[in-house]
Design an enzyme around this catalytic site. Structure first.
Site, mmCIF file in Angstrom:
data_model
loop_
_atom_site.group_PDB
_atom_site.id
_atom_site.type_symbol
_atom_site.label_atom_id
_atom_site.label_comp_id
_atom_site.label_asym_id
_atom_site.label_seq_id
_atom_site.Cartn_x
_atom_site.Cartn_y
_atom_site.Cartn_z
ATOM 1 C CB SER A 78 22.665 109.609 46.574
ATOM 2 O OG SER A 78 23.258 108.356 46.261
ATOM 3 C CG ASP A 241 31.067 107.444 50.116
ATOM 4 O OD1 ASP A 241 31.566 107.122 49.028
ATOM 5 O OD2 ASP A 241 29.898 107.901 50.213
ATOM 6 C CG HIS A 244 27.723 108.360 47.162
ATOM 7 N ND1 HIS A 244 27.798 108.072 48.511
ATOM 8 C CD2 HIS A 244 26.407 108.326 46.832
ATOM 9 C CE1 HIS A 244 26.574 107.877 48.974
ATOM 10 N NE2 HIS A 244 25.709 108.011 47.988
#
Length: 271
Positions: A78, A241, A244
């Site tokens: 990601s 979050d 990330h």
């Protein structure tokens, strides 16, 4: 002498009782620690994380139209896709492209990503195939390792899978730069002691990745070593979050990766 023997027996009983008590305490501590880790793992799994933005997968071009073209392709998880930000320019690839376009001997950078959120090292094989068939990268940047570390994969196994991907890209003529597993001890999404455990395992994986990438002909960049202290000190390097990177975090990574990418570009045979 009888009194002495009785005293010795009493001391022996006391030592045995103390040993049993210590063993029971250690066992209870271990069970309690395991229960705590299990609870923290469950909390981490059910936590809401940033979602992939499909717009980030769109190809973009940065730099003067008449400048030499450089095909820059990102592979991995990601972070290679840019989860955590909502503009291509803020992703690590976007920021690398801008730095390459603006730097000395600037290039017209054709930026692409075949990264998939949630990927492990075992998933790189498919990504490499996609990159080689459709994109033909001059320079490939791989960001991988976080998900391997989180699932406590064997470092040597993950590193071997990464090395196989690097060799395929090198055999196809692409220069390869790998950003190794970042410092998971700097994340805020995990509580202690889970964060410490994952940080330790991530460092083990990172060391294995460095050796494997070099052996396969790629250039490793130890993100944990080079950028970990910044992420630990500044919560703003992470998105909402706590897992990330944010735009600032990706900028830190881009600058850490830049020297290796510039060297790779300088080593290309075609203009």
């Amino acid at each position: 002498m009888a009194e002495g023997r009785a005293g010795n027996r009493a001391d022996g009983r006391a030592i045995r009782q103390l040993s049993r008590a210590a063993a029971v305490t250690a066992l209870a501590g271990a069970i309690g620690g395991m229960a705590l880790l299990a609870a923290e793992t469950l909390a981490a799994r059910t936590r809401r994380y940033a979602s992939p933005d499909m717009q980030l997968a769109i190809r973009s071009t940065v730099g003067p139209a008449k400048a030499p073209t450089l095909r820059l392709v990102l592979l991995g998880d990601s972070t290679a896709l840019g989860v955590g930000v909502d503009q291509v320019a803020d992703t690590v690839g976007g920021q690398l492209a801008a730095l390459l376009a603006e730097g000395p001997g600037g290039r017209r950078v054709e930026l692409s990503s075949v990264a998939v959120a949630g990927s492990h090292s075992s998933d790189l094989n498919i990504q490499v195939a996609r990159a080689l068939v459709g994109l033909r990268p001059d320079v490939a940047v791989i960001l991988i390792g976080t998900n391997d570390a989180v699932r406590l994969a064997r470092p040597t196994e993950s590193a071997d899978q990464l090395a196989a991907a690097v060799r395929r890209l090198r055999d196809a003529g692409a220069a390869v730069v790998v950003g190794t597993c970042p410092d998971l001890g700097g994340t805020r999404a995990f509580a202690q002691p889970l964060r410490q455990l994952l940080g330790w395992h991530g460092r083990r994986l990172g060391r294995a990745q460095v050796e494997a990438v070099r052996a396969a002909g790629g250039v490793p960049v130890d993100l944990a070593e080079r950028t970990g202290p910044v992420f630990r000190a500044d919560a703003g390097t992470l998105c909402h979050d706590g897992f990330h990177p944010s735009a600032d975090g990706y900028r830190v990574w881009a600058h850490a990766l830049l020297p290796a990418v510039v060297a790779a570009v300088g080593g290309l045979r075609h203009p």
